[in-house]
Write an enzyme that holds these catalytic residues in place. Structure first.
Site, PDB file in Angstrom:
ATOM      1  N   ASN A  62     -60.110  27.328 -45.366  1.00 44.27           N
ATOM      2  CA  ASN A  62     -60.756  28.030 -44.252  1.00 44.27           C
ATOM      3  C   ASN A  62     -60.180  27.565 -42.923  1.00 44.27           C
ATOM      4  O   ASN A  62     -58.948  27.591 -42.794  1.00 44.27           O
ATOM      5  CB  ASN A  62     -62.289  28.055 -44.344  1.00 44.27           C
ATOM      6  CG  ASN A  62     -63.012  26.740 -44.407  1.00 44.27           C
ATOM      7  OD1 ASN A  62     -62.910  26.015 -45.383  1.00 44.27           O
ATOM      8  ND2 ASN A  62     -63.776  26.425 -43.392  1.00 44.27           N
ATOM      9  N   ASP A  63     -60.982  27.148 -41.991  1.00 42.33           N
ATOM     10  CA  ASP A  63     -60.547  27.010 -40.594  1.00 42.33           C
ATOM     11  C   ASP A  63     -59.234  26.233 -40.382  1.00 42.33           C
ATOM     12  O   ASP A  63     -59.059  25.154 -40.952  1.00 42.33           O
ATOM     13  CB  ASP A  63     -61.607  26.248 -39.787  1.00 42.33           C
ATOM     14  CG  ASP A  63     -63.015  26.654 -40.114  1.00 42.33           C
ATOM     15  OD1 ASP A  63     -63.203  27.614 -40.871  1.00 42.33           O
ATOM     16  OD2 ASP A  63     -63.937  25.984 -39.618  1.00 42.33           O
ATOM     17  N   PRO A  64     -58.364  26.742 -39.482  1.00 40.65           N
ATOM     18  CA  PRO A  64     -57.259  25.923 -38.990  1.00 40.65           C
ATOM     19  C   PRO A  64     -57.832  24.805 -38.114  1.00 40.65           C
ATOM     20  O   PRO A  64     -58.748  25.054 -37.327  1.00 40.65           O
ATOM     21  CB  PRO A  64     -56.427  26.891 -38.151  1.00 40.65           C
ATOM     22  CG  PRO A  64     -57.361  28.002 -37.781  1.00 40.65           C
ATOM     23  CD  PRO A  64     -58.401  28.077 -38.850  1.00 40.65           C
ATOM     24  N   GLN A  79     -59.114  23.218 -43.219  1.00 40.74           N
ATOM     25  CA  GLN A  79     -60.217  22.948 -44.130  1.00 40.74           C
ATOM     26  C   GLN A  79     -59.798  23.432 -45.512  1.00 40.74           C
ATOM     27  O   GLN A  79     -59.415  24.602 -45.685  1.00 40.74           O
ATOM     28  CB  GLN A  79     -61.470  23.690 -43.664  1.00 40.74           C
ATOM     29  CG  GLN A  79     -61.971  23.260 -42.293  1.00 40.74           C
ATOM     30  CD  GLN A  79     -62.879  22.046 -42.354  1.00 40.74           C
ATOM     31  OE1 GLN A  79     -64.015  22.128 -42.780  1.00 40.74           O
ATOM     32  NE2 GLN A  79     -62.359  20.902 -41.930  1.00 40.74           N
ATOM     33  N   SER A 123     -64.603  20.849 -39.200  1.00 39.01           N
ATOM     34  CA  SER A 123     -63.570  21.246 -38.233  1.00 39.01           C
ATOM     35  C   SER A 123     -63.513  20.400 -36.965  1.00 39.01           C
ATOM     36  O   SER A 123     -64.500  19.784 -36.564  1.00 39.01           O
ATOM     37  CB  SER A 123     -63.748  22.715 -37.869  1.00 39.01           C
ATOM     38  OG  SER A 123     -63.328  23.469 -38.981  1.00 39.01           O
TER      39      SER A 123
END
Ligand code: DQQ
Length: 580
Positions: A62-64, A79, A123
């Site tokens: 998922n998130d950068p 993530q 994050s």
């Protein structure tokens, strides 16, 4: 109820449930599938995997996180679930690159080991401190399931890849204050330094606080520090907005009033505006405003040129979330990374052994109208361009579709400029059409209009049983023209059940005086990322064709409007695989 509303209700229920039971399983805002969380698929399915978008060899992403440029190397963390293809077991995976297109994977940089992050390493962002010292701030979920903000530093600054990261014992640096919701306090930003020498960061949250706007307000809490270790909460948040719910992954940065050059995050002054982006957990889209930062008061005030909430400007009107920008000092530009999740079921993601991609990094700058941003894929992507085909000055009459032959249509980069001979026949715009996605649902690619729909049929099967149309339609309003851009997944796959196939769309604020509209689409097996009018409106769709796969995919230009349009120029390239 449409999918996004249904999804919001489910998410809201999850969030409420999380708030009332702090000791429950740690949930973030992601859907939890305990049965799949640690299930490693035996085989990774090739079908629908991308060729030039960033994705790990298997499992969930998922998130950068914390993108940065350090000593000539780009670092990207993200993530990642090392054990399965749904969210869970999250660590900070780490990759390095010299061009942000081809990547080398390293061992995970941050993973749960300490009381302050034992239940999650979520994050965060990177800041390069004076003396060229990178530091990462990230959210840890501690032994009491509180979200706290931690830091990590490289174990060895002379390692060009910064492979190993240390989490010093004086963590956590920031814990949720009195009255804060400890399960809604996350995603620290890159820090910026004020003229007083103090560092500042934001932490996303929600709820009722001094300076926040009601019980359901989204909040960007502000913290200050002289030494990057001792942080003090500012009395007022930097910004808050009513009825927007949890603000995940806030991002706050300056943009120049003139030109495309990016600015260092700490810059303040007359020749710039500031941008505040928040990822709204309730809608799962990234919204931003352009406004003014008042450094003395440490408050951000959005301009009144767009809505500061659910009806506001979006980085991308498609499947795009939890984005993060960074200042690339090597090339003086601001770069934006985003996450495009699957639109398939968790069961299918589990079966195929992977889920999630990152979008192609985009350069981002302020439009000359000073009301919105413009985004464009980084130049380095063009090194993957292979065989090229061209069309110029070709008329496309009502009902025609023209095949773009000779390239790999399942993995391609296409740039096209349409010339609209006349706008006289444009349909009348009904002012009640405020939602672009609904309007695209009403007026799809086959619904005849005056000017448009015209554009590209991407990932099409030979006889058009499947296709993802990316197109424009022009309307006439009292004193202007309204341009709608759609990326409509409804016809993208013959598969009937399980897939989310929205008619993603956005309006394009463009001057049609020269009678031209341009479109660029990056087509990569299960993703179509499109940039309208030079990047003023961007839409990413995830699609899963059954027939239009590999060499059976086709690309067409089409027009279903009564007025003829002309392809002034079309350049399309086969795209090579990136090294990942
Ligand atoms: N994902 C992270 C959180 C963040 C969310 C957890 C956004 O830190 O709020 O994986 O997608």
């Amino acid at each position: 109820m449409d999918f996004s509303k249904f999804f919001s209700v489910i998410l809201l229920a999850c969030c409420l449930c999380m708030t009332c039971n702090n000791n429950a399983v740690v949930k973030a805002s992601h859907r939890i599938y305990p049965e799949f969380q640690s299930f490693q698929a035996k085989k990774v399915m090739k079908l629908h995997r991308t060729g030039f978008h960033f994705q790990p060899p298997r499992n969930w992403i998922n998130d950068p996180n914390a993108p940065m440029f350090f000593n000539g190397i780009y670092h990207l963390f993200y993530q990642y679930n090392p054990k399965g293809a749904v969210w869970g077991n999250i660590v900070w995976a780490h990759s390095v690159s010299t061009d942000m297109i081809n990547w080398e994977a390293l061992d995970p940089a941050i993973y749960p080991t300490k009381p302050f992050d034992i239940n999650g390493c979520w994050s965060g962002s990177a800041t390069i401190l004076p003396g060229n010292k990178p530091v990462i701030l990230y959210t840890g979920v501690d032994t009491q399931n509180r979200q706290v903000q931690n830091y990590a530093i490289p174990a060895n600054y002379s390692d060009p890849y910064l492979r190993e990261w240390v989490k010093p014992d004086n963590n956590p640096l920031v814990v949720p204050g009195v009255g804060m919701n400890a399960t809604a306090f996350r995603d620290p930003t890159t820090a910026w330094q004020g003229k007083d020498g103090q560092w500042r960061i934001l932490v996303g949250s929600k709820g009722m606080h001094v300076g926040s706007k009601g019980k359901h307000a989204g909040i960007a809490f502000l913290y200050r520090s002289k030494d990057f270790v001792n942080w003090v909460q500012a009395r007022y948040p930097l910004h808050s907005s009513a009825h927007t719910g949890m603000w995940e992954c806030p991002d706050f940065f300056p943009v120049s009033l003139n030109g495309k050059a990016g600015l260092d995050t700490s810059l303040v002054g007359k020749n710039m505006k500031h941008v505040m982006k928040v990822s709204l957990d309730l809608t799962r889209y990234d919204y931003y405003t352009v406004g003014t930062y008042f450094p003395r008061k440490d408050r951000y005030v959005p301009d009144n040129t767009s809505d500061d909430g659910w009806n506001g400007l979006r980085y991308d009107y498609g499947n795009y979330y939890a984005s993060k920008s960074f200042f690339d000092a090597g090339k003086d530009r601001r770069i934006l990374w985003g996450w495009a999740n699957e639109s398939d079921t968790a069961q299918n993601d589990n079966d195929k052994g992977w889920a999630g991609i990152l979008t192609i990094p985009r350069m981002v700058w302020l439009d000359s109208n000073r009301k919105q941003l413009v985004q464009w894929p980084i130049k380095e992507l063009e090194t993957l361009r292979g065989k090229k085909v061209q069309i110029s000055n070709q008329q496309v009459r009502k009902g025609e579709h023209i095949e773009v032959k000779g390239i790999t249509a399942a993995q391609a980069d296409v740039e096209v400029t349409f010339l609209l001979p006349s706008l006289d026949n444009a349909e009348k715009f009904d002012p009640s059409w405020v939602n672009a996605q609904d309007l695209c649902g009403l007026k799809g690619s086959k619904v005849e209009g005056g000017v448009g729909p015209f554009g590209l049929l991407t990932l099409s099967s030979k006889h058009l049983e499947e296709y993802t149309p990316v197109f424009f339609r022009v309307f006439k309003a009292p004193n202007k023209h309204v341009v709608l851009m759609c990326s409509d997944a409804r016809s993208s796959s013959l598969r009937k059940s399980g897939l989310y196939k929205p008619s993603f769309a956005g309006f394009v604020d463009v001057d049609l005086a020269d009678g031209k509209l341009s479109l660029r689409s990056l087509i990569d097996h299960s993703v179509v990322g499109s940039f309208g009018a030079g990047g003023k409106t961007c839409i990413t769709s995830r699609v899963y064709p059954k027939l239009a796969v590999f060499n059976n995919a086709h690309l067409y230009a089409f027009n279903n409007g009564t007025g003829t349009v002309t392809i002034e120029s079309l350049n399309a390239w086969s795209m090579k695989n990136a090294q990942l």
